[in-house]
Structures are given as structure tokens and as C-alpha cells.
Scaffold this active site. Structure first.
Site, mmCIF file in Angstrom:
data_model
loop_
_atom_site.group_PDB
_atom_site.id
_atom_site.type_symbol
_atom_site.label_atom_id
_atom_site.label_comp_id
_atom_site.label_asym_id
_atom_site.label_seq_id
_atom_site.Cartn_x
_atom_site.Cartn_y
_atom_site.Cartn_z
ATOM 1 N N PHE A 20 0.979 -1.234 0.064
ATOM 2 C CA PHE A 20 -0.132 0.049 0.133
ATOM 3 C C PHE A 20 0.926 1.194 0.162
ATOM 4 C CE2 PHE A 20 -2.545 -3.249 2.265
ATOM 5 C CZ PHE A 20 -3.586 -3.431 1.148
ATOM 6 N N THR A 66 10.657 -4.408 3.454
ATOM 7 C CA THR A 66 9.693 -5.366 3.890
ATOM 8 C C THR A 66 10.143 -6.774 3.908
ATOM 9 O OG1 THR A 66 7.060 -5.631 4.298
ATOM 10 C CG2 THR A 66 8.213 -5.238 1.969
ATOM 11 N N LYS A 70 13.789 -7.703 6.247
ATOM 12 C CA LYS A 70 14.140 -6.359 7.331
ATOM 13 C C LYS A 70 15.466 -6.711 8.169
ATOM 14 C CE LYS A 70 9.589 -4.872 7.859
ATOM 15 N NZ LYS A 70 8.530 -4.181 8.893
ATOM 16 N N GLY A 143 1.641 -10.959 21.641
ATOM 17 C CA GLY A 143 2.547 -11.357 20.497
ATOM 18 C C GLY A 143 3.906 -10.947 20.848
ATOM 19 N N ALA A 144 4.766 -11.867 20.069
ATOM 20 C CA ALA A 144 6.165 -11.611 20.322
ATOM 21 C C ALA A 144 6.999 -11.947 19.129
ATOM 22 C CB ALA A 144 6.702 -12.450 21.567
ATOM 23 N N GLY A 145 6.174 -11.588 18.187
ATOM 24 C CA GLY A 145 6.923 -11.594 16.781
ATOM 25 C C GLY A 145 7.764 -10.676 16.392
ATOM 26 N N GLY A 146 7.807 -10.288 15.001
ATOM 27 C CA GLY A 146 8.491 -9.201 14.804
ATOM 28 C C GLY A 146 7.813 -8.035 14.736
ATOM 29 N N TYR A 245 -4.432 -4.192 9.944
ATOM 30 C CA TYR A 245 -5.158 -3.054 9.397
ATOM 31 C C TYR A 245 -6.204 -3.483 8.108
ATOM 32 C CZ TYR A 245 -0.952 -3.623 6.450
ATOM 33 O OH TYR A 245 0.079 -4.466 5.765
HETATM 34 N N1 LIG Z 1 -0.159 -1.861 11.348
HETATM 35 C C1 LIG Z 1 1.059 -2.145 10.579
HETATM 36 O O1 LIG Z 1 1.804 -1.037 10.170
HETATM 37 C C2 LIG Z 1 1.844 -3.623 10.885
HETATM 38 C C3 LIG Z 1 3.058 -3.612 10.775
HETATM 39 C C4 LIG Z 1 3.579 -4.951 10.894
HETATM 40 C C5 LIG Z 1 2.854 -5.943 11.167
HETATM 41 N N2 LIG Z 1 1.529 -5.714 11.318
HETATM 42 C C6 LIG Z 1 0.728 -6.840 11.444
HETATM 43 O O2 LIG Z 1 1.002 -7.543 12.934
HETATM 44 C C7 LIG Z 1 0.673 -8.939 12.674
HETATM 45 C C8 LIG Z 1 1.978 -9.792 13.183
HETATM 46 O O3 LIG Z 1 3.084 -9.664 12.392
HETATM 47 P P1 LIG Z 1 4.560 -10.270 12.791
HETATM 48 O O4 LIG Z 1 5.397 -10.075 11.577
HETATM 49 O O5 LIG Z 1 4.798 -10.071 14.026
HETATM 50 O O6 LIG Z 1 4.256 -11.719 12.833
HETATM 51 P P2 LIG Z 1 4.716 -13.017 13.496
HETATM 52 O O7 LIG Z 1 6.345 -12.506 13.596
HETATM 53 O O8 LIG Z 1 4.564 -14.346 12.712
HETATM 54 O O9 LIG Z 1 4.538 -13.092 14.792
HETATM 55 C C9 LIG Z 1 3.127 -13.370 15.158
HETATM 56 C C10 LIG Z 1 2.887 -13.538 16.786
HETATM 57 O O10 LIG Z 1 1.371 -13.403 16.948
HETATM 58 C C11 LIG Z 1 1.314 -14.720 17.703
HETATM 59 N N3 LIG Z 1 -0.061 -15.499 17.297
HETATM 60 C C12 LIG Z 1 -0.320 -15.869 16.103
HETATM 61 N N4 LIG Z 1 -1.293 -16.328 15.842
HETATM 62 C C13 LIG Z 1 -1.735 -16.437 17.181
HETATM 63 C C14 LIG Z 1 -3.023 -16.952 17.941
HETATM 64 N N5 LIG Z 1 -4.085 -17.656 17.071
HETATM 65 N N6 LIG Z 1 -3.300 -16.783 19.172
HETATM 66 C C15 LIG Z 1 -2.071 -16.244 19.902
HETATM 67 N N7 LIG Z 1 -1.230 -15.848 19.421
HETATM 68 C C16 LIG Z 1 -0.980 -15.925 17.940
HETATM 69 C C17 LIG Z 1 2.569 -15.528 17.670
HETATM 70 O O11 LIG Z 1 2.472 -16.117 18.843
HETATM 71 P P3 LIG Z 1 3.464 -17.614 18.867
HETATM 72 O O12 LIG Z 1 4.941 -17.002 18.918
HETATM 73 O O13 LIG Z 1 2.955 -18.352 20.188
HETATM 74 O O14 LIG Z 1 3.332 -18.361 17.479
HETATM 75 C C18 LIG Z 1 3.657 -14.502 17.545
HETATM 76 O O15 LIG Z 1 3.992 -14.075 18.738
HETATM 77 C C19 LIG Z 1 0.362 -9.236 11.270
HETATM 78 O O16 LIG Z 1 -1.086 -9.334 11.151
HETATM 79 C C20 LIG Z 1 0.850 -7.956 10.318
HETATM 80 O O17 LIG Z 1 0.033 -7.703 9.188
HETATM 81 C C21 LIG Z 1 1.116 -4.610 11.152
#
Ligand SMILES: NC(=O)c1ccc[n+]([C@@H]2O[C@H](COP(=O)([O-])OP(=O)(O)OC[C@H]3O[C@@H](n4cnc5c(N)ncnc54)[C@H](OP(=O)(O)O)[C@@H]3O)[C@@H](O)[C@H]2O)c1
Length: 301
Positions: A20, A66, A70, A143-146, A245
């Protein structure tokens, strides 16, 4: 109009076709009457170093970076900003060219400095600060991802009092918290940061001021998935930010509204990370309203 003086900005990722960012940045550039264009570049992981070298050769002014580049892109850059270095990921590159073309030709090298920044966490903090100050607040993040990592480092270094980080996989939350503590101590920040499992969410929210969900729960197409928290776990003084979003109103935002909590939709973080990148590249204030409208249009909201 594109002419011989047009400068290039862009975003690189794999995949990239759903980005986007071009809509938002090109609207901002047009509004300011700047002779720039912002383009998407599909860069496969094995071509990342060629892409950076190619960008230098072509005089590209700035990149957003992206998934999946990253972290890997960092080794190709000369300088990494402190926050990006703590996060361990870069989403913005600034290319600074040496004007002295002759001397650069002599040693057959391109004299350019490449600086890496991470504006994702900034985007989240600025989105929240549109509604309330984060100073001295208790913040809970799921959450504890990226994305959590970027948000947690920025928010923990922005004057909050306490941070609780909850994750389904507890050891991942513990490892992120340990990393946060070590890095923040190195810059003299000492605040209470704790890791918990998701089962402790209700308790942690009861005395929190700000709740940020960084899990992908409720993201399109899984829009009917049960939110990570329900209205009965919220209070009216809580600010709830879902960083997903698509859709704009996730199941979590619906629950927050039922509880009369303040809501911050996920597109705001996307908007403000872009605003910050724009300002890094162009050294001037971005036209937020125009860029927000373009982003909402392309998101179909
Ligand atoms: N608004 C923005 O500008 C922006 C920017 C970046 C990302 N995002 C959004 O943020 C979200 C996460 O991105 P990410 O890169 O951090 O992903 P990621 O690295 O895959 O991390 C995902 C996290 O969510 C947890 N999770 C996933 N499914 C789950 C569930 N059903 N129940 C409980 N916990 C769950 C995972 O837990 P586990 O460790 O237990 O698997 C992990 O900690 C995405 O939807 C992305 O589109 C938005």
C-alpha cells in the site's frame, strides 16, 4: 511529470504486489510538488545484495524494506540507527551520495552512505499519541513476533512506566523481554518489563492504560476469528490498539468499542511508519492528511 531530474524512492520485498506504500508516498510527493517517484521492487532474497548495489549505482534516494529482508539487509548498510539496531530490523534505508563524483570515479567505488532505520515502532507510538500520552503509562502487548519486537523496543524507550508482554509461546515472550532489558539497560533505561502467557491477559489489562495486540488474529480473511480479548476484560480508561489493518474494524476493535474503550485502528501505525520514512528521506514535514486519505483509499476504507 517524470523527466530527466526525477528522483526515485521505493519499497522492496518478496512478495511486493500487495504493498500500500506507493499510493501513500506518491500522494505525499505530489502534494509537496516534489520531483520524485516511489516504486515497488520485487527483490528475491538471493538478490538482496545486488539490489542494494544496484540502487547505489542508479542513485536511488531511499527504500522501504519489507518481508523477508528487514534483518538480512542490515549487513549491507554502513550505519544503523540505535532503535533499529536494538530491534534488529530495518524498514527504511536512506542513501546519502557523495557530491564529489570525480574522486569516486578514481577509486572505482560509489561513494554513498547507507543508513538503516526502523520506523515501525515509531508509527505505533505516534498513532497512540494522537489519542493519549504514553508517558508513565502501563502498557500491555500481546504477541512476540517481528511487529511486537519493533513496537516493544520503541514503546519501552519512550517514557512508559511498565510493560507486560504476553505470548502464546511463553518462552518467546521471555526471550524478547530478556533482550529488551539488556538493550534498554545499555542506554540507561530501567523500567518494569515482564513476560507472561496469554492466560494472564485479563489480570494484566485490569491495571493497564494501553493495550496493543500485535498478533495476526482477525486479519483478513480470518475476520470472524475470536479476538484475543473480550469486552469484559477492558475498562473505559483503556486504549486498545490492534495493529492488524485489514479489516479496519477487527473483532478486537469491536470488543473495545463495546467496552467504551478508546480505539486506535491498525492502519494508523502503517500511516505513521510511512510518514517517518518520508521525513527521513526528504528532510521536511510530510503532508499527513493527504497521505492518510491516499492510504485509506487504497485500503478501500
Ligand atoms: N499496522 C502495521 O503497520 C503493521 C506492521 C507490521 C505488522 N503488522 C501486522 O502484525 C501482525 C503480526 O505480524 P508479525 O510480523 O509480528 O508476525 P509474526 O512474527 O509471525 O508473529 C506473530 C505473533 O502472533 C502470535 N500469534 C499468531 N497467531 C496467534 C493466535 N491464534 N493466538 C495467539 N497468538 C498468536 C504468535 O505467537 P506464537 O509465538 O505463540 O506463535 C507470534 O507471537 C500481522 O497481522 C501483520 O500484518 C501490522
Amino acid at each position: 511529470m517524470i523527466d530527466g531530474k526525477t528522483k526515485i524512492l521505493g519499497v522492496m520485498g518478496d512478495p511486493i504486489e500487495h504493498t500500500f506504500s506507493p499510493a501513500m508516498h506518491n500522494a505525499g510527493l505530489k502534494e509537496l510538488g516534489m520531483n520524485y517517484i516511489y516504486l515497488p521492487f520485487h527483490v528475491k532474497p538471493e538478490r538482496l545484495s545486488f539490489a542494494i548495489d544496484g540502487a547505489k549505482a542508479l542513485g536511488i534516494q531511499g527504500f522501504n524494506v519489507t518481508i523477508p529482508h528487514k534483518t538480512n539487509v542490515m549487513k549491507h548498510l554502513n550505519q544503523i540507527d540505535q532503535v533499529a539496531s536494538m530491534i534488529g530490523a530495518v524498514n527504511t534505508i536512506q542513501f546519502i551520495y557523495d557530491e564529489d563524483i570525480e574522486s569516486s570515479n578514481q577509486d572505482n567505488e560509489i561513494n554513498v552512505t547507507t543508513k538503516g532505520f526502523n520506523t515501525d515502532g515509531y508509527g505505533c507510538v505516534r498513532a497512540i499519541e494522537e489519542k493519549t500520552s504514553i508517558k508513565n503509562k502501563k502498557v500491555t502487548i500481546t504477541g512476540a513476533g517481528g511487529a511486537s519486537r519493533a513496537v516493544a523496543f520503541q514503546i519501552a524507550s519512550s517514557g512508559i512506566e511498565e510493560l507486560s508482554l504476553l505470548n502464546r509461546n511463553l518462552s518467546k515472550a521471555e526471550s524478547l523481554v530478556a533482550d529488551l532489558k539488556t538493550n534498554l539497560a545499555s542506554i540507561g533505561i530501567d523500567i518494569g518489563i515482564n513476560a507472561y502467557g496469554i492466560d494472564d491477559l485479563k489480570r494484566e489489562l485490569s491495571d493497564s492504560d494501553i493495550f496493543i495486540d500485535t498478533t495476526p488474529i482477525g486479519m483478513y480473511p480470518n475476520v470472524d476469528d475470536k479476538a484475543i480479548a473480550s469486552a469484559d476484560m477492558f475498562h473505559e480508561d483503556l486504549l486498545v490498539n490492534d495493529i492488524v489493518y485489514t479489516p479496519m474494524e477487527t473483532s478486537l476493535i469491536k470488543e473495545a468499542k463495546l467496552a467504551n474503550a478508546t480505539v486506535v485502528p491498525g492502519y494508523k501505525m502503517l500511516l505513521y511508519q510511512g510518514i517517518r520514512s518520508f521525513e527521513i528521506w526528504l528532510g521536511r514535514e510530510a503532508p499527513v492528511d493527504v497521505m492518510e486519505k491516499a492510504l485509506l483509499d487504497v485500503l478501500g476504507i
